[in-house]
Design an enzyme around this catalytic site. Structure first.
Site, mmCIF file in Angstrom:
data_model
loop_
_atom_site.group_PDB
_atom_site.id
_atom_site.type_symbol
_atom_site.label_atom_id
_atom_site.label_comp_id
_atom_site.label_asym_id
_atom_site.label_seq_id
_atom_site.Cartn_x
_atom_site.Cartn_y
_atom_site.Cartn_z
ATOM 1 N N HIS A 121 11.838 -9.684 2.980
ATOM 2 C CA HIS A 121 11.353 -8.369 3.165
ATOM 3 C C HIS A 121 11.550 -7.317 1.967
ATOM 4 O O HIS A 121 10.754 -6.415 1.455
ATOM 5 C CB HIS A 121 11.872 -7.770 4.443
ATOM 6 N N HIS A 279 2.111 -9.554 9.364
ATOM 7 C CA HIS A 279 3.475 -9.847 8.693
ATOM 8 C C HIS A 279 3.436 -11.142 8.000
ATOM 9 O O HIS A 279 4.447 -11.360 7.012
ATOM 10 C CB HIS A 279 4.213 -9.732 10.048
ATOM 11 N N ASP A 283 5.467 -11.373 4.645
ATOM 12 C CA ASP A 283 6.254 -12.811 4.229
ATOM 13 C C ASP A 283 5.737 -13.487 2.672
ATOM 14 O O ASP A 283 6.669 -13.693 1.842
ATOM 15 C CB ASP A 283 6.561 -13.633 5.083
ATOM 16 N N HIS A 306 7.158 -19.631 5.425
ATOM 17 C CA HIS A 306 7.952 -19.653 4.210
ATOM 18 C C HIS A 306 8.138 -20.968 3.589
ATOM 19 O O HIS A 306 7.798 -21.048 2.395
ATOM 20 C CB HIS A 306 9.496 -19.263 4.680
#
Length: 353
Positions: A121, A279, A283, A306
């Site tokens: 973040h 979101h 990421d 991720h």
């Protein structure tokens, strides 16, 4: 990555950095336009002053203070981890070689193990606002989750402002598509001389989410407006298993968008109708900042996270024919290109096409 061995603390090192660059970089002469002329030459940037945020780690639940320091041109983004039990302060280059884990968060470390968790973040805020050089001092094992988004980091950066150097920004120009598949998920990065664009799709077997898609050209204004405020999210059905595995110990309705079987538990609801895919984009901006330079590329993620973001970067950077450094109009490989590509091996056995 290496440990600081001269006894100075992180703040002293940050101050020293403003006087002596950590990396000496020679830049060729550049023109006024980049590539096709659609993108003006940009200069390297840093913060005008230091700024700090305090909170808790979403997974560890531990209190932590994160301080952003200015850094000289050519420094890049680096973390300085302080208050390590039995060790001196440690500096970590924010690049792919520092990644030690990608389960539920991006974790950076060195040969001794993980040092900074949930780095994505703050990296997204720095990259999304176009900050090329900064030192991120952190006194705990995990970055503060704040409200679950990048907005508090954006506000902190905006509170001190951004300084521009004379040196031109260096770009990583993607030369050909690189694709990684993981089951029914895949990620692809392909050339885009106009800048950096993200195309994302998520799909959850849940009536409140379902399939969401979005494409955004990532610039400071669009990052602030369209991406930065999107919060991390989770499902109530997963809470017990996460806790038992040592995750989400600091999660709450103040920092996580929580979905039950039939409703959003946060009293304020969602910040965007499609906050979930936004979101995932946030990421991705943070994870792709680990390329080590501003990307001239379009990144597409379908049901990714991720692990997939990192795998795509590994696949890209390990192929010396897939990318090159460029400075403005100087569309030629920079020194060290082959060396960097040679030391980055693909992770997770990606299916590359």
């Amino acid at each position: 990555m290496y440990s600081l061995t001269d006894g100075r603390n992180a703040t002293d090192v940050a101050r020293m950095n403003r006087r002596v660059p950590l990396i000496a970089v020679r830049y060729p002469r550049i023109g006024r336009e980049c590539g096709t002329g659609s993108m003006k030459v940009a200069r390297q940037t840093t913060l005008r002053d230091r700024t700090a945020l305090s909170g808790v780690g979403v997974h560890s639940g531990l209190p932590v203070t994160l301080t952003l320091h200015p850094a000289d041109a050519g420094t890049g983004l680096r973390f300085i981890r302080t208050r390590i039990e039995g060790r001196r302060d440690c500096e970590i280059f924010a690049d792919m070689t520092a990644v030690t884990a990608t389960e539920f968060a991006t974790v950076l470390g060195d040969e001794s193990g993980p040092l900074v968790s949930t780095a994505e973040h703050v990296l997204a805020a720095l990259s999304g606002l176009g900050v090329d050089n900064a030192l991120v001092e952190i006194d705990g094992p995990e970055a503060p989750i704040m409200d679950g988004s990048a907005a508090p980091f954006v506000a902190a950066i905006d509170s001190v402002g951004i300084e521009t150097f004379d040196q031109p920004r260096r770009y990583i120009k993607v030369l050909k598509p690189v694709r990684v598949a993981m089951g029914d998920a895949f990620g692809e990065i392909r050339p885009n001389m106009r800048g950096f664009r993200i195309e994302a799709e998520v799909e959850f077997d849940h009536a409140l989410i379902g399939r969401q898609t979005l494409a955004i050209d990532v610039k400071p204004d669009t990052f602030r407006r369209e991406i930065a405020r999107a919060r991390t999210f989770g499902f109530m059905r997963d809470v017990t298993s996460l806790w038992n595995s040592g995750y989400a110990l600091g999660a709450s309705l103040e920092n996580t968008l929580v979905v039950s079987d039939n409703r959003i538990l946060n009293p304020e609801g969602t910040r965007f109708p499609d906050e979930f895919v936004r979101h995932k984009m946030l990421d991705a901006v943070g994870d792709l900042a680990l390329a080590g330079g501003a990307l001239l590329a379009t990144f597409r993620s379908v049901r990714g996270g991720h692990k997939l973001n990192y795998a795509v970067l590994c696949a890209l950077m390990s192929d010396a024919s897939a990318w090159t450094w460029v400075d403005g109009e100087a569309l030629r490989p920079a020194r060290g290109h082959a060396e960097v590509a040679g030391r980055l091996a693909p992770a997770f056995g990606p299916d590359i096409s």
